[in-house]
Write a protein that holds these residues in place. Structure first.
Motif, PDB file in Angstrom:
ATOM      1  N   THR A   4      -2.722   4.423  -3.258  1.00 14.51           N
ATOM      2  CA  THR A   4      -3.487   3.192  -3.486  1.00 14.51           C
ATOM      3  C   THR A   4      -4.987   3.465  -3.389  1.00 14.51           C
ATOM      4  OG1 THR A   4      -1.711   1.827  -2.561  1.00 14.51           O
ATOM      5  CG2 THR A   4      -3.908   0.831  -2.707  1.00 14.51           C
ATOM      6  N   THR A  26      -8.600   7.053  -1.833  1.00 12.98           N
ATOM      7  CA  THR A  26      -7.223   6.584  -1.713  1.00 12.98           C
ATOM      8  C   THR A  26      -6.848   6.403  -0.244  1.00 12.98           C
ATOM      9  OG1 THR A  26      -6.239   8.797  -1.609  1.00 12.98           O
ATOM     10  CG2 THR A  26      -6.607   7.842  -3.815  1.00 12.98           C
ATOM     11  N   LEU A  41       0.810  -1.210   0.000  1.00 10.92           N
ATOM     12  CA  LEU A  41       0.000   0.000   0.000  1.00 10.92           C
ATOM     13  C   LEU A  41       0.845   1.263   0.000  1.00 10.92           C
ATOM     14  CD1 LEU A  41      -2.703  -1.054   2.606  1.00 10.92           C
ATOM     15  CD2 LEU A  41      -2.793  -1.255   0.121  1.00 10.92           C
TER      16      LEU A  41
END
Length: 222
Positions: free
Chosen positions: A36, A72, A32
């Motif tokens: 992401t 995100t 991550l």
């Protein structure tokens, strides 16, 4: 000597071949970053990355009306840090009252709506409403006292709900005042896109507020 060097080179090459796929798989497995995008497939990993428990995810109706909106990890981190800064307890005793304007049809006996919004200086405020009866320059009784929470941080990824409330108002000073006393617990939630909400913290707000007959605009009957 040459044979030893060849064997050493072969061993090194084999080590590199064995290591590279493993590293590639780890990267492909979903490491991550702040960029992401949160999906159904990685949502549990994201929640754990944020230091929360996936089992606390409360499924709700779609949080965003536009399903194309993406979320995100970085946006969730920012919202989470904001919620974590909320105090555990707040006391509000400020005299910030909003009084309904006096109409020409006011009578010496009637009902007056009293309003108060806290000034907590955070992501949410509490809005109180009291229905008070009056007669000939005096308050006589209180019909109802309610509270609602106002989300004022303009953050799509945070929301606030009232977990519990104890709100009461009464007539004091021989009818000269209405006194409001309230203890309200507000839950702060982070929205994981369209997948649900997770509670981050709870803030207890204790509020006291008084209105006089003059502040409330009670008709000056004689």
């Amino acid at each position: 000597m040459v044979r030893k060097s060849i064997n050493l080179c072969i061993a090194l090459c084999l080590s590199i071949v064995l290591i590279l796929p493993v590293g590639g798989l780890a990267s492909a497995s979903g490491s991550l970053s702040t960029d992401t995008i949160v999906t159904e497939e990685n949502v549990n990993q994201v929640i754990e990355y944020l230091g929360l428990d996936p089992e606390d995810l409360k499924k709700t109706d779609a949080t965003f009306s536009d399903e194309s909106v993406t979320v995100t990890v970085g946006e969730l981190e920012q919202a989470l840090n904001q919620l974590k800064q909320a105090p555990k307890e707040v006391t509000s005793t400020e005299n910030l009252n909003r009084i309904a304007p006096r109409a020409a049809s006011d009578f010496c006996t009637g009902l007056k709506m009293l309003y108060y919004t806290t000034n907590l200086g955070g992501s949410f405020e509490l809005s109180y409403e009291v229905a008070a009866n009056y007669s000939w320059n005096k308050f006589t009784s209180v019909n109802n006292a309610t509270v609602s929470v106002i989300d004022n941080d303009d953050n799509l990824f945070t929301t606030f709900t009232i977990a519990s409330k104890d709100v009461g108002a009464k007539v004091t000073s021989s009818g000269e005042k209405i006194e409001l006393n309230a203890t309200v617990k507000v839950d702060s939630w982070i929205s994981i896109g369209n997948m649900g909400l997770i509670k981050v913290t709870t803030t207890t707000v204790r509020t006291t507020k008084e209105w006089t007959t003059v502040q409330a605009g009670i008709p000056g009957c004689i």
